[in-house]
Design a protein around this motif. Structure first.
Motif, short mmCIF file in Angstrom:
data_model
loop_
_atom_site.label_atom_id
_atom_site.label_comp_id
_atom_site.label_asym_id
_atom_site.label_seq_id
_atom_site.Cartn_x
_atom_site.Cartn_y
_atom_site.Cartn_z
N PRO A 57 -5.13 -8.76 -11.68
CA PRO A 57 -4.58 -7.57 -12.33
C PRO A 57 -4.61 -7.67 -13.85
N PRO A 58 -4.81 -6.53 -14.50
CA PRO A 58 -4.67 -6.50 -15.95
C PRO A 58 -3.19 -6.41 -16.30
N THR A 114 -2.03 -3.91 -0.93
CA THR A 114 -3.08 -3.07 -1.53
C THR A 114 -4.47 -3.67 -1.37
N HIS A 115 -4.57 -4.98 -1.45
CA HIS A 115 -5.84 -5.72 -1.37
C HIS A 115 -6.87 -5.14 -2.33
N GLY A 116 -6.40 -4.69 -3.48
CA GLY A 116 -7.31 -4.21 -4.53
C GLY A 116 -8.13 -2.99 -4.14
N GLY A 117 -7.67 -2.20 -3.15
CA GLY A 117 -8.41 -1.03 -2.72
C GLY A 117 -9.41 -1.29 -1.61
N SER A 118 -9.39 -2.48 -1.04
CA SER A 118 -10.29 -2.83 0.07
C SER A 118 -9.95 -1.99 1.30
N PRO A 119 -10.94 -1.67 2.14
CA PRO A 119 -10.64 -0.94 3.37
C PRO A 119 -9.90 -1.80 4.41
N ARG A 138 10.01 5.65 0.46
CA ARG A 138 10.88 5.41 -0.71
C ARG A 138 10.39 4.21 -1.52
N LEU A 139 10.11 3.10 -0.84
CA LEU A 139 9.65 1.90 -1.54
C LEU A 139 8.28 2.12 -2.18
N TRP A 140 7.37 2.79 -1.46
CA TRP A 140 6.03 3.05 -1.98
C TRP A 140 6.08 3.97 -3.19
N ALA A 141 6.89 5.03 -3.13
CA ALA A 141 7.01 5.96 -4.26
C ALA A 141 7.52 5.24 -5.51
N LYS A 142 8.49 4.37 -5.32
CA LYS A 142 9.03 3.61 -6.47
C LYS A 142 7.96 2.69 -7.05
N GLU A 143 7.18 2.05 -6.16
CA GLU A 143 6.16 1.11 -6.63
C GLU A 143 5.03 1.83 -7.36
N ILE A 144 4.56 2.96 -6.85
CA ILE A 144 3.46 3.64 -7.54
C ILE A 144 3.94 4.30 -8.83
N ALA A 145 5.25 4.55 -8.96
CA ALA A 145 5.77 5.01 -10.25
C ALA A 145 5.68 3.89 -11.28
N LEU A 146 5.89 2.65 -10.82
CA LEU A 146 5.78 1.48 -11.70
C LEU A 146 4.33 1.09 -11.95
N PRO A 166 0.90 2.85 -11.15
CA PRO A 166 0.09 3.96 -10.63
C PRO A 166 -1.25 3.53 -10.04
N LYS A 167 -1.78 2.40 -10.47
CA LYS A 167 -3.06 1.90 -9.95
C LYS A 167 -2.97 1.68 -8.43
N PHE A 168 -1.79 1.35 -7.92
CA PHE A 168 -1.63 1.13 -6.48
C PHE A 168 -1.94 2.39 -5.69
N ALA A 169 -1.61 3.56 -6.21
CA ALA A 169 -1.95 4.82 -5.53
C ALA A 169 -3.47 5.00 -5.49
N GLU A 170 -4.15 4.61 -6.56
CA GLU A 170 -5.62 4.66 -6.57
C GLU A 170 -6.20 3.71 -5.53
N PHE A 171 -5.61 2.53 -5.40
CA PHE A 171 -6.06 1.57 -4.40
C PHE A 171 -5.92 2.14 -2.99
N GLU A 172 -4.78 2.79 -2.72
CA GLU A 172 -4.58 3.36 -1.40
C GLU A 172 -5.61 4.45 -1.13
N ALA A 173 -5.86 5.31 -2.10
CA ALA A 173 -6.84 6.39 -1.93
C ALA A 173 -8.24 5.81 -1.70
N ALA A 174 -8.60 4.79 -2.46
CA ALA A 174 -9.93 4.18 -2.34
C ALA A 174 -10.10 3.45 -1.01
N SER A 175 -9.02 2.92 -0.47
CA SER A 175 -9.11 2.09 0.73
C SER A 175 -9.32 2.90 2.01
N GLY A 176 -8.88 4.15 2.02
CA GLY A 176 -8.97 4.95 3.23
C GLY A 176 -7.96 4.53 4.29
N ARG A 177 -6.93 3.81 3.90
CA ARG A 177 -5.89 3.36 4.83
C ARG A 177 -4.54 3.47 4.15
N GLN A 178 -3.49 3.49 4.94
CA GLN A 178 -2.15 3.46 4.35
C GLN A 178 -1.83 2.01 4.00
#
Length: 150
Positions: free
Chosen positions: A16-17, A61-66, A104-112, A114-126
Motif C-alpha cells: 500500500p501507498p 481486499t487482496h488488492g482487487g484480485s478476483p 456498517r464495517l465496510w462503509a466505515k472502512e471505505i470512508a477511511l 476509498p481505494k478498498f471500494a475500487e478493489f471490490e469493484a475490480a475484483s467482481g466479488r464482495q
C-alpha cells in the motif's frame, strides 16, 4: 503513488501507498497468527484493521484480485487465531461479518480508505469482512490447540 508494482502484485504482495488521514506510521496493522487450511502450518499475516467492540475487523481486499486472500480461507477453516497488537498477543476467534454488521464495517472502512471500494469493484466479488473477537485464555494455548499433529 501506485498501490504496488506489477512484480509485487504478481508475487501476491500488494504494497500500500501512504494514505491521507493517517499519520507517519501509516495505516493501522495487526499481525494475525493462524493455521493453514491445507497444510496445518502456522501462518502470520499483517492485516489492516478497524477496531470493533471486542476485537478487530479485517478486510479481504487482496488488492482487487478476483480471488479471496489465502488467509481468509485459513481463518474460515481454523477460526482460532492469535492477534499481535502493539506489544500484546491476544487469543481471538474469527467469524465472517454478514448483513447489516458487514455493511456498517465496510462503509466505515471505505470512508477511511476509498481505494478498498475500487478493489471490490475490480475484483467482481464482495470483499469479506472478518471480525476477530477476543477470547479468554492464553494466546499460545489457543493456537496450539488448533494446530493438527503431523
Amino acid at each position: 503513488m501506485p498501490w504496488s508494482s506489477e512484480e509485487e502484485f504478481a508475487a501476491g504482495r500488494p504494497v500500500p501507498p501512504r494514505f491521507p488521514g493517517f499519520d507517519e506510521r501509516g495505516m493501522p496493522l495487526i499481525l494475525v497468527h493462524h493455521t493453514g487450511a491445507r497444510t496445518g502450518r502456522e501462518r502470520i499475516n499483517p492485516l489492516f484493521y478497524q477496531p470493533v467492540d471486542n476485537g478487530w475487523a479485517v478486510f479481504g481486499t487482496h488488492g482487487g484480485s478476483p480471488r479471496h486472500p489465502v488467509w481468509y480461507g485459513n481463518l474460515m477453516a481454523n477460526p482460532h487465531v492469535t492477534v499481535e497488537v502493539g506489544t500484546e498477543k491476544v487469543p481471538a476467534l474469527a467469524r465472517l461479518a454478514e448483513g447489516a454488521e458487514r455493511e456498517r464495517l465496510w462503509a466505515k472502512e471505505i470512508a477511511l480508505v476509498p481505494k478498498f471500494a475500487e478493489f471490490e469493484a475490480a475484483s467482481g466479488r464482495q470483499v469479506p469482512v472478518v471480525v476477530l473477537e477476543r477470547t479468554h485464555g492464553q494466546a499460545g494455548e489457543m493456537h496450539r490447540a488448533t494446530t493438527p499433529k503431523c
